[in-house]
Design an enzyme around this catalytic site. Structure first.
Site, PDB file in Angstrom:
ATOM      1  NE  ARG A 154     -56.993  20.782  -2.085  1.00 47.65           N
ATOM      2  CZ  ARG A 154     -57.609  19.583  -3.159  1.00 47.65           C
ATOM      3  NH1 ARG A 154     -57.941  19.158  -4.035  1.00 47.65           N
ATOM      4  NH2 ARG A 154     -56.448  18.762  -3.004  1.00 47.65           N
TER       5      ARG A 154
ATOM      6  CG  ASP B 250     -52.616  30.010   1.944  1.00 45.37           C
ATOM      7  OD1 ASP B 250     -53.325  29.480   2.433  1.00 45.37           O
ATOM      8  OD2 ASP B 250     -53.505  29.923   0.528  1.00 45.37           O
TER       9      ASP B 250
ATOM     10  NE  ARG C 232     -64.207  27.407  -0.566  1.00 38.64           N
ATOM     11  CZ  ARG C 232     -63.443  26.826  -1.089  1.00 38.64           C
ATOM     12  NH1 ARG C 232     -63.102  26.618  -2.271  1.00 38.64           N
ATOM     13  NH2 ARG C 232     -63.422  24.973  -0.348  1.00 38.64           N
TER      14      ARG C 232
ATOM     15  CB  CYS D  46     -59.301  23.958  -6.818  1.00 45.96           C
ATOM     16  SG  CYS D  46     -57.689  24.217  -6.028  1.00 45.96           S
TER      17      CYS D  46
ATOM     18  CB  ILE E 223     -46.553  26.194  -2.488  1.00 49.00           C
ATOM     19  CG1 ILE E 223     -45.836  26.690  -1.724  1.00 49.00           C
ATOM     20  CG2 ILE E 223     -47.964  25.634  -1.489  1.00 49.00           C
ATOM     21  CD1 ILE E 223     -44.854  26.431  -0.763  1.00 49.00           C
TER      22      ILE E 223
ATOM     23  CE  LYS F  15     -60.020  28.596   3.833  1.00 46.87           C
ATOM     24  NZ  LYS F  15     -59.688  27.295   3.323  1.00 46.87           N
TER      25      LYS F  15
HETATM   26  C1  EPZ Z   1     -52.663  23.192   2.440  1.00 48.54           C
HETATM   27  O1  EPZ Z   1     -53.656  23.049   1.624  1.00 48.54           O
HETATM   28  C2  EPZ Z   1     -54.188  24.937   2.862  1.00 48.54           C
HETATM   29  N1  EPZ Z   1     -55.570  24.429   2.843  1.00 48.54           N
HETATM   30  C3  EPZ Z   1     -53.790  25.612   1.830  1.00 48.54           C
HETATM   31  O2  EPZ Z   1     -54.924  26.527   2.184  1.00 48.54           O
HETATM   32  C4  EPZ Z   1     -52.749  26.390   2.092  1.00 48.54           C
HETATM   33  O3  EPZ Z   1     -52.278  27.004   0.608  1.00 48.54           O
HETATM   34  C5  EPZ Z   1     -51.680  25.072   1.069  1.00 48.54           C
HETATM   35  O4  EPZ Z   1     -51.940  24.192   2.587  1.00 48.54           O
HETATM   36  C6  EPZ Z   1     -50.560  25.341   1.488  1.00 48.54           C
HETATM   37  O5  EPZ Z   1     -50.220  25.820   2.510  1.00 48.54           O
HETATM   38  C7  EPZ Z   1     -55.564  24.116   4.195  1.00 48.54           C
HETATM   39  O6  EPZ Z   1     -55.697  23.483   5.355  1.00 48.54           O
HETATM   40  C8  EPZ Z   1     -57.667  23.635   4.236  1.00 48.54           C
HETATM   41  P1  EPZ Z   1     -50.824  20.826   0.613  1.00 48.54           P
HETATM   42  P2  EPZ Z   1     -52.835  21.259   1.102  1.00 48.54           P
HETATM   43  O7  EPZ Z   1     -50.548  19.543   0.250  1.00 48.54           O
HETATM   44  O8  EPZ Z   1     -52.658  20.804   2.484  1.00 48.54           O
HETATM   45  C9  EPZ Z   1     -49.192  19.115  -3.484  1.00 48.54           C
HETATM   46  C10 EPZ Z   1     -56.271  28.407   1.003  1.00 48.54           C
HETATM   47  O9  EPZ Z   1     -56.258  29.548   0.789  1.00 48.54           O
HETATM   48  N2  EPZ Z   1     -49.283  17.576  -2.804  1.00 48.54           N
HETATM   49  O10 EPZ Z   1     -49.620  21.385   2.257  1.00 48.54           O
HETATM   50  O11 EPZ Z   1     -53.682  20.662  -0.400  1.00 48.54           O
HETATM   51  C11 EPZ Z   1     -49.162  19.873  -3.561  1.00 48.54           C
HETATM   52  O12 EPZ Z   1     -49.722  20.151  -5.051  1.00 48.54           O
HETATM   53  C12 EPZ Z   1     -55.894  26.687   0.514  1.00 48.54           C
HETATM   54  O13 EPZ Z   1     -57.063  28.015   2.418  1.00 48.54           O
HETATM   55  C13 EPZ Z   1     -48.794  16.674  -3.508  1.00 48.54           C
HETATM   56  O14 EPZ Z   1     -48.456  17.280  -5.356  1.00 48.54           O
HETATM   57  O15 EPZ Z   1     -51.604  22.057   0.096  1.00 48.54           O
HETATM   58  C14 EPZ Z   1     -48.919  21.267  -3.073  1.00 48.54           C
HETATM   59  O16 EPZ Z   1     -48.204  22.023  -4.188  1.00 48.54           O
HETATM   60  C15 EPZ Z   1     -55.313  27.151  -0.776  1.00 48.54           C
HETATM   61  N3  EPZ Z   1     -49.419  16.153  -2.788  1.00 48.54           N
HETATM   62  C16 EPZ Z   1     -47.952  21.132  -2.128  1.00 48.54           C
HETATM   63  O17 EPZ Z   1     -47.678  19.958  -1.918  1.00 48.54           O
HETATM   64  C17 EPZ Z   1     -50.074  15.401  -2.105  1.00 48.54           C
HETATM   65  O18 EPZ Z   1     -50.725  14.386  -1.522  1.00 48.54           O
HETATM   66  C18 EPZ Z   1     -48.625  22.110  -1.019  1.00 48.54           C
HETATM   67  O19 EPZ Z   1     -49.871  21.536  -1.099  1.00 48.54           O
HETATM   68  C19 EPZ Z   1     -50.120  17.117  -1.135  1.00 48.54           C
HETATM   69  C20 EPZ Z   1     -49.969  17.943  -1.823  1.00 48.54           C
END
Ligand code: EPZ
Length: 427
Positions: free
Chosen positions: A92, A312, A406, A116, A334, A22
Site C-alpha cells: 500500500r 508497530d 516484508r 489490509c 491507531i 523500511k
Molecule cells: C504508516 O502507515 C506506516 N507505514 C505504518 O507501518 C504505521 O503503522 C502507521 O504509519 C502508523 O504509525 C509506512 O510508513 C509505510 P497512517 P500509514 O496514515 O501512513 C487512518 C508497518 O508495520 N487514516 O498514519 O498508512 C488510518 O486508517 C506499517 O511498517 C485515514 O483514516 O498510517 C489509521 O487508522 C503498518 N485516512 C490512522 O489514520 C487516511 O487518509 C493512521 O494511519 C490516512 C490514514
C-alpha cells in the site's frame, strides 16, 4: 510454504546491528521522482517492500542499481504515471508516488490500495489534501486519478489525524507548488524528518521539522541529491523486546536511542534493564528460571502517534506481557483490527481477552508459553510470534513468513547471531 522453526528457551547475548528504516526508505525512494537525475540513497534495507518500491519506480520509467546498502535511482526520463494494481495490492505504500508525480508532472494514476489485515486504511486524508492544493481527483475502476492543469497552488492542509504517509505525500506535492503550504496536525515520526532532510537537500524550503505544523515555500524545481536512511526504530524495538522476553543481555548497534522514548520507559517499567549509548542500546532481560530473579512486571500501553508508544510495536510488546507477572491493559488507538496476533499467542498459552480496541493480558510468568505451530497474518504480528517462540518452552513453527520478510532484513540470521535457536525451512 517456507517456515521458521524456533527452539525456545535460549538466552540472547551479544550485538546485533540495526538496518535502515523500511518506513523511511519507501517515501525517500518515491521522492526521487520529483527531481530528474541520479539520486543516491545510503543504508537502504533489502526487503520485500523496498524491492516492490523499486519495481513501482521502474514501471514509471526510473532506472536503478543497488549494492548491499546503497541504491542509485535515475529518474531522468519518466515514461509513465501509473502505479498498477498488481504492485499496489502487495504494498500500500506505493501510494507514496502520488505526491512526487503531481510535483513533477501534474498527473498520476494509482490503484487504490484497498484494505489490509490490520484495517481499512483509506487514503481520504491524502486525496483531500491534494484537492486543497488545486488537484482534481477522480476514482475510476479502482484507480485514483489525480491531475492539475498547471502548478499546484499552496494552501492550508489540515489532517483529522496525523497520518504518516499522508503527511509525506502532501510534503512531496507541496515542494514545487505555487506559494506557501501549511500542513496542520502533521505526523512527527522520525521517518517524516528523514524525508524533510532529503527534500531540503534537493532544494526545498521546509520549516517545522519534528513538529505538527509544517510550512513549505514552493520552488520551481528541485535537483537530485544523496541521503542516508535513518536506522529502523521498529526493528530496534523488536530486538529489544525479544531479549527482554528470552532473557540475556544484548546490544543493538547502529541505532538512534532517542527514536524509542516510549518503549524504553515501558521496558524499564516492566523491570527490564535498558542502557542508552550514543548509537546503541543495551538491554538486559531477566533469565527465565533464575533463582530469585526479579519478576517481569506487567505494564499498560496505549498506542499513540510519535512520540507515543508506536502501534508497530504493540504486537511485539504484547508477546512480552504474556510472560509477565500481573495484568497488562493494551489499548490500540491507531488501527481498528491490529489484534490478529492474539489468537496465535493464545494457541501458545497466552491468556488474553479482547474487548474492542483493548486487550487484557494476564501474564503467566516466565515459562508461561509453550511452543506450537502458528501462522503469521501481518508484518508485526509475525514479529510477535517470533518473540513468543524465543521465550516459549519447546518448538514453535511459524508459517506464512513472507509477511516477516516484508519488513525485517535477515531477521533469522540476526537472531542466530545473538544465540537464538532459529532457522528457516524452505519448502
Ligand atoms: C504508516 O502507515 C506506516 N507505514 C505504518 O507501518 C504505521 O503503522 C502507521 O504509519 C502508523 O504509525 C509506512 O510508513 C509505510 P497512517 P500509514 O496514515 O501512513 C487512518 C508497518 O508495520 N487514516 O498514519 O498508512 C488510518 O486508517 C506499517 O511498517 C485515514 O483514516 O498510517 C489509521 O487508522 C503498518 N485516512 C490512522 O489514520 C487516511 O487518509 C493512521 O494511519 C490516512 C490514514
Amino acid at each position: 510454504m517456507d517456515k521458521i522453526i524456533i527452539e525456545g528457551g535460549r538466552l540472547l547475548n551479544g550485538r546485533v546491528a540495526a538496518s535502515g528504516a523500511k518506513n523511511a526508505a519507501l517515501p525517500l525512494m518515491a521522492a526521487t521522482l520529483i527531481a530528474p537525475g541520479l539520486h543516491t540513497l545510503y543504508n537502504v534495507p533489502d526487503l520485500r517492500d523496498t524491492r516492490t518500491m523499486l519495481k513501482v519506480l521502474e514501471t514509471l520509467g526510473a532506472a536503478w542499481t543497488r549494492t548491499e546498502t546503497e541504491v542509485r535511482i535515475d529518474t531522468s526520463r519518466l515514461t509513465g504515471a501509473e502505479a498498477p494494481y498488481e504492485l499496489v495490492k502487495t504494498m500500500r505504500a506505493s501510494v507514496l508516488v502520488l505526491g512526487p508525480l503531481l510535483a513533477r508532472t501534474g498527473y498520476a494514476r494509482v490503484s487504490l490500495p484497498g484494505g489490509c489485515a490490520i484495517g481499512a486504511r483509506p487514503i481520504n486524508f491524502h486525496l483531500r489534501g491534494f484537492e486543497q492544493l488545486g488537484v482534481r481527483t477522480t476514482l475510476r475502476e479502482g484507480y485514483v486519478e489525480a491531475a492539475v492543469d498547471d502548478r499546484l497552488q499552496g494552501n492550508v492542509v489540515y489532517f483529522d489525524s496525523p497520518s504518516v504517509t499522508g503527511t509525506e505525500n502532501l510534503l512531496m506535492a507541496a515542494v514545487t507548488a505555487e506559494g506557501k503550504t501549511v500542513i496542520k496536525n502533521a505526523a512527527r515520526e522520525p521517518e517524516v524528518g528523514n524525508l524533510i532532510d532529503m527534500l531540503t537537500a534537493m532544494g526545498a524550503e521546509i520549516q517545522g521539522r519534528d513538529t505538527d505544523r509544517l510550512t513549505i515555500h514552493g520552488v520551481r524545481r528541485l535537483h537530485p541529491t544523496e541521503i542516508s536512511i535513518i536506522p529502523d526504530r521498529i526493528e530496534v524495538g523488536t530486538y529489544l523486546i525479544a531479549v527482554a522476553a528470552a532473557g540475556g543481555e544484548a546490544t543493538v548497534t547502529d541505532c538512534i536511542p532517542a527514536h524509542l522514548p516510549s518503549l524504553v520507559e515501558k521496558l524499564r517499567g516492566a523491570g527490564v534493564g535498558v542502557v542508552e549509548h550514543d548509537t546503541a542500546i543495551t538491554v538486559t532481560g531477566i533469565p527465565p528460571g533464575k533463582k530469585d530473579a526479579p519478576a517481569l512486571r506487567s505494564v499498560d500501553i496505549r498506542t499513540m502517534p510519535y512520540p507515543g508508544f508506536p502501534t508497530d510495536l504493540q504486537a511485539q510488546f504484547m508477546a512480552l506481557m504474556t510472560i509477565a507477572d500481573g495484568v497488562s491493559v493494551i489499548h490500540e488507538t491507531i488501527f481498528e483490527n491490529r489484534f490478529m496476533h492474539v489468537a496465535e499467542l493464545q494457541r501458545m498459552g497466552g491468556n488474553i481477552k479482547i474487548g474492542g480496541p483493548t486487550a487484557i493480558v494476564k501474564g503467566k510468568g516466565r515459562g508461561g508459553l509453550s511452543g506450537a505451530p502458528v501462522m503469521a497474518t501481518d508484518l508485526r504480528a509475525s514479529a510477535s510470534l517470533v518473540i513468543a517462540g524465543l521465550a516459549a518452552r519447546g518448538v514453535t513453527e511459524i508459517s506464512r513468513i513472507y509477511h516477516l520478510e516484508r519488513g525485517y532484513e535477515t531477521m533469522v540470521d540476526k537472531l542466530r547471531g545473538i544465540g537464538a535457536d532459529i532457522r528457516i525451512v524452505r519448502e
